[in-house]
Design an enzyme around this catalytic site. Sequence first.
Site, PDB file in Angstrom:
ATOM      1  CG  ASP A   7       1.247  -7.415   5.068  1.00  0.00           C
ATOM      2  OD1 ASP A   7       0.899  -8.237   5.932  1.00  0.00           O
ATOM      3  OD2 ASP A   7       0.528  -6.462   4.719  1.00  0.00           O
ATOM      4  CG  ASP A   9      -4.882  -9.474   4.101  1.00  0.00           C
ATOM      5  OD1 ASP A   9      -5.449 -10.134   3.227  1.00  0.00           O
ATOM      6  OD2 ASP A   9      -4.807  -9.834   5.287  1.00  0.00           O
TER       7      ASP A   9
END
Length: 204
Positions: A7, A9
């Site tokens: 991922d 953020d």
Amino acid sequence: MRVVLSDLDGVLVDSHASIMRAWRAWGAEHGVEPAAIEGVQQGRPSGEVIATLAPHLDAAEQSRAIDLRQAADTDGVVALPGARELLTGGGTVAVVTSCTVPLATARLGVVGLPVPEVLVTPERLARGKPDPEGYLLAARELGVDPADCVVLEDAPAGVRAGRAAGMHVVGITTTHAPGELDAHELAPSVAAWLERVKARSGGE
């Protein structure tokens, strides 16, 4: 180390301040209660969040606007520990994110991180996290079996997506409490997880 699907953020970059500035401004413009904005669970495409908070608005149009606002406001966005080592260490790494391409590249660019060859964003998907589509697409484009992939995620929706894809999921506890992440293992940062991987392999 196995193939890593990460991922963005909360795992590779800390962009929380920018995210919340954009959402608070959007909420004020459209009469959305501040408490609803503060309670937004990140890790999902912005269009899905908007459809929940303000179903009377055009979610796609509003999503583009809020993502562009975030892409233009990178103040305070920083790389998280281990991000640079992960992306430049020579291993096979893809990024699977709920950010659009302009937003993801803006955040990677402002902190000086390279954009990986495989970048999976909502523009390429029919369903966002917690659906496993994004992670399965990344594995397919890298030519690897999902079982040979490690997912790095900080949000419950992303953890569920990785598990549904049949991958080993590492919950990075930067934004959620450990008890909220039903991952196979937990780590406080990518850096800590990379150290663990090195220790397991005898420091090679």
